[in-house]
Design a protein around this motif. Structure first.
Motif, PDB file in Angstrom:
ATOM      1  N   ASN A 210       0.716  -1.202  -0.003  1.00  0.00           N
ATOM      2  CA  ASN A 210      -0.162   0.116   0.103  1.00  0.00           C
ATOM      3  C   ASN A 210       0.932   1.351   0.055  1.00  0.00           C
ATOM      4  N   GLY A 211       1.950   1.264   0.569  1.00  0.00           N
ATOM      5  CA  GLY A 211       2.907   2.401   0.789  1.00  0.00           C
ATOM      6  C   GLY A 211       3.514   2.644  -0.528  1.00  0.00           C
ATOM      7  N   LEU A 212       3.967   1.637  -1.231  1.00  0.00           N
ATOM      8  CA  LEU A 212       4.682   1.395  -2.286  1.00  0.00           C
ATOM      9  C   LEU A 212       3.686   1.991  -3.383  1.00  0.00           C
ATOM     10  N   TRP A 213       2.259   1.679  -3.485  1.00  0.00           N
ATOM     11  CA  TRP A 213       1.315   1.981  -4.479  1.00  0.00           C
ATOM     12  C   TRP A 213       0.963   3.548  -4.415  1.00  0.00           C
ATOM     13  N   THR A 214       0.952   3.851  -2.979  1.00  0.00           N
ATOM     14  CA  THR A 214       0.709   5.237  -2.754  1.00  0.00           C
ATOM     15  C   THR A 214       1.964   6.185  -3.299  1.00  0.00           C
ATOM     16  N   ARG A 215       2.948   5.966  -2.950  1.00  0.00           N
ATOM     17  CA  ARG A 215       4.134   6.581  -3.419  1.00  0.00           C
ATOM     18  C   ARG A 215       4.246   6.673  -4.895  1.00  0.00           C
ATOM     19  N   LEU A 216       4.129   5.682  -5.537  1.00  0.00           N
ATOM     20  CA  LEU A 216       4.490   5.559  -7.060  1.00  0.00           C
ATOM     21  C   LEU A 216       3.221   6.318  -7.561  1.00  0.00           C
ATOM     22  N   SER A 217       1.804   6.231  -7.137  1.00  0.00           N
ATOM     23  CA  SER A 217       0.729   7.070  -7.552  1.00  0.00           C
ATOM     24  C   SER A 217       1.023   8.844  -7.389  1.00  0.00           C
ATOM     25  N   LYS A 218       1.511   8.905  -6.286  1.00  0.00           N
ATOM     26  CA  LYS A 218       1.854  10.416  -5.975  1.00  0.00           C
ATOM     27  C   LYS A 218       2.831  10.825  -7.217  1.00  0.00           C
ATOM     28  N   PHE A 219       4.003  10.108  -7.303  1.00  0.00           N
ATOM     29  CA  PHE A 219       5.018  10.454  -8.248  1.00  0.00           C
ATOM     30  C   PHE A 219       4.299  10.660  -9.693  1.00  0.00           C
ATOM     31  N   MET A 220       3.682   9.904 -10.096  1.00  0.00           N
ATOM     32  CA  MET A 220       3.019   9.753 -11.395  1.00  0.00           C
ATOM     33  C   MET A 220       2.293  10.925 -11.790  1.00  0.00           C
ATOM     34  N   GLU A 221       1.272  11.176 -10.556  1.00  0.00           N
ATOM     35  CA  GLU A 221       0.392  12.353 -10.569  1.00  0.00           C
ATOM     36  C   GLU A 221       1.090  13.595 -10.603  1.00  0.00           C
ATOM     37  N   ASP A 222       2.136  13.955  -9.683  1.00  0.00           N
ATOM     38  CA  ASP A 222       3.137  15.008  -9.633  1.00  0.00           C
ATOM     39  C   ASP A 222       3.864  15.378 -10.848  1.00  0.00           C
ATOM     40  N   HIS A 223       4.484  14.360 -11.483  1.00  0.00           N
ATOM     41  CA  HIS A 223       5.433  14.502 -12.603  1.00  0.00           C
ATOM     42  C   HIS A 223       4.708  14.264 -14.056  1.00  0.00           C
ATOM     43  N   ASP A 224       3.648  13.571 -14.132  1.00  0.00           N
ATOM     44  CA  ASP A 224       3.012  13.239 -15.644  1.00  0.00           C
ATOM     45  C   ASP A 224       4.172  12.411 -16.034  1.00  0.00           C
ATOM     46  N   ASP A 225       4.541  11.220 -15.318  1.00  0.00           N
ATOM     47  CA  ASP A 225       5.727  10.330 -15.842  1.00  0.00           C
ATOM     48  C   ASP A 225       5.316   9.104 -15.849  1.00  0.00           C
ATOM     49  N   VAL A 226       6.409   8.161 -15.997  1.00  0.00           N
ATOM     50  CA  VAL A 226       6.099   6.728 -16.262  1.00  0.00           C
ATOM     51  C   VAL A 226       7.119   6.051 -15.113  1.00  0.00           C
ATOM     52  N   ALA A 227       7.260   4.924 -15.028  1.00  0.00           N
ATOM     53  CA  ALA A 227       8.080   4.372 -14.135  1.00  0.00           C
ATOM     54  C   ALA A 227       8.321   2.802 -14.818  1.00  0.00           C
ATOM     55  N   VAL A 228       9.678   2.699 -14.275  1.00  0.00           N
ATOM     56  CA  VAL A 228      10.480   1.243 -14.862  1.00  0.00           C
ATOM     57  C   VAL A 228      10.440   0.537 -13.539  1.00  0.00           C
ATOM     58  N   LEU A 229       9.673  -0.793 -13.709  1.00  0.00           N
ATOM     59  CA  LEU A 229       9.375  -1.661 -12.365  1.00  0.00           C
ATOM     60  C   LEU A 229       9.579  -2.884 -12.557  1.00  0.00           C
ATOM     61  N   GLY A 230      10.827  -3.589 -11.523  1.00  0.00           N
ATOM     62  CA  GLY A 230      11.072  -4.697 -11.549  1.00  0.00           C
ATOM     63  C   GLY A 230      10.021  -5.634 -10.826  1.00  0.00           C
ATOM     64  N   LEU A 231       9.879  -6.895 -11.499  1.00  0.00           N
ATOM     65  CA  LEU A 231       9.023  -7.732 -10.702  1.00  0.00           C
ATOM     66  C   LEU A 231       9.641  -9.171 -10.586  1.00  0.00           C
ATOM     67  N   THR A 232       9.146  -9.745  -9.532  1.00  0.00           N
ATOM     68  CA  THR A 232       9.460 -11.024  -9.379  1.00  0.00           C
ATOM     69  C   THR A 232       8.377 -11.827  -9.120  1.00  0.00           C
ATOM     70  N   GLY A 233       8.454 -13.321  -8.738  1.00  0.00           N
ATOM     71  CA  GLY A 233       7.175 -13.945  -8.471  1.00  0.00           C
ATOM     72  C   GLY A 233       6.702 -14.653  -9.765  1.00  0.00           C
ATOM     73  N   MET A 234       5.951 -14.243 -10.179  1.00  0.00           N
ATOM     74  CA  MET A 234       5.265 -15.205 -11.612  1.00  0.00           C
ATOM     75  C   MET A 234       6.292 -14.751 -12.721  1.00  0.00           C
ATOM     76  N   HIS A 235       6.534 -13.451 -12.564  1.00  0.00           N
ATOM     77  CA  HIS A 235       7.718 -13.210 -13.787  1.00  0.00           C
ATOM     78  C   HIS A 235       8.758 -12.497 -13.054  1.00  0.00           C
ATOM     79  N   ASP A 236      10.107 -12.901 -13.780  1.00  0.00           N
ATOM     80  CA  ASP A 236      11.331 -12.358 -13.364  1.00  0.00           C
ATOM     81  C   ASP A 236      11.570 -11.261 -14.495  1.00  0.00           C
ATOM     82  N   HIS A 237      11.316  -9.998 -14.283  1.00  0.00           N
ATOM     83  CA  HIS A 237      10.867  -9.248 -15.391  1.00  0.00           C
ATOM     84  C   HIS A 237      11.002  -7.874 -15.041  1.00  0.00           C
ATOM     85  N   TRP A 238      11.682  -6.773 -16.008  1.00  0.00           N
ATOM     86  CA  TRP A 238      11.357  -5.480 -16.057  1.00  0.00           C
ATOM     87  C   TRP A 238      10.273  -4.820 -16.959  1.00  0.00           C
TER      88      TRP A 238
END
Length: 180
Positions: free
Chosen positions: A100-128
């Motif tokens: 929840n904290g990560l989701w909120t922080r990412l939402s705020k960044f994307m809203e404030d800067h009209d930006d995108v994000a690069v995200l590393g995933l693991t679990g079902m996908h080991d993927h960027w």
């Protein structure tokens, strides 16, 4: 003859998803880089890996945040010279054990800067991947592997259990935006 086998897709056997994620991020910013620009970014990324003497290992095993950030540094110079924009990146830090904290922080960044994000995933996908939009419930992606969205209800910053499928590491979330 046996039944037809699924084809191996271009990129399906290499570990370059981090490079594609950063290229997709740049392509989704307010810059009209076009096909030629994307090809140049790919070339710069491959040259970066070669100069660091990690190209072979990366092709076979993938990459971590160090090289993803390296692509951003290299692309920053190119985008400044060719397009007159300043590519800015910031790690979206949050409580590493709290989705929840990560989701909120990412939402705020994307809203404030009209930006995108690069995200590393693991679990079902080991993927960027590249996040182009976020809602309270989903991440909308521009992804080299065809992923379209990830539902928050399937994500964690900790261990997988139950219906959880995706692990997001707060240290592997980079917000990107441009300033003119």
């Amino acid at each position: 003859m046996g039944s037809e086998k699924d084809p191996v897709r271009q990129g399906g056997l290499d570990g370059l998803c981090g490079l594609y994620a950063v290229i997709n991020a740049c392509n989704n910013l307010n810059i009209n880089i076009g096909h030629a620009g994307r090809v140049k970014l790919f070339e710069l990324g491959i040259c970066y890996l070669d100069e660091k003497n990690v190209l072979k290992n990366t092709l076979v095993s993938g990459m971590g945040i160090t090289h993803v950030k390296g692509f951003v540094r290299v692309f920053k110079n190119y985008l400044a010279e060719e397009y007159g924009v300043n590519l800015i990146s910031k790690t979206v830090t949050a409580d590493a054990g709290n989705i929840n904290g990560l989701w909120t922080r990412l939402s705020k960044f994307m809203e404030d800067h009209d930006d995108v994000a690069v995200l590393g995933l693991t679990g079902m996908h080991d993927h960027w991947t590249c996040v182009v939009n976020i809602s309270d419930a989903t991440l909308q992606l521009c992804d080299s592997d065809g992923l379209r969205r990830i539902n928050k209800s399937y994500c964690t910053c900790g261990n997988l259990y139950g219906e959880l499928k995706h692990i997001l590491d707060a240290n592997e979330v980079l917000a990107l935006w441009v300033e003119q």
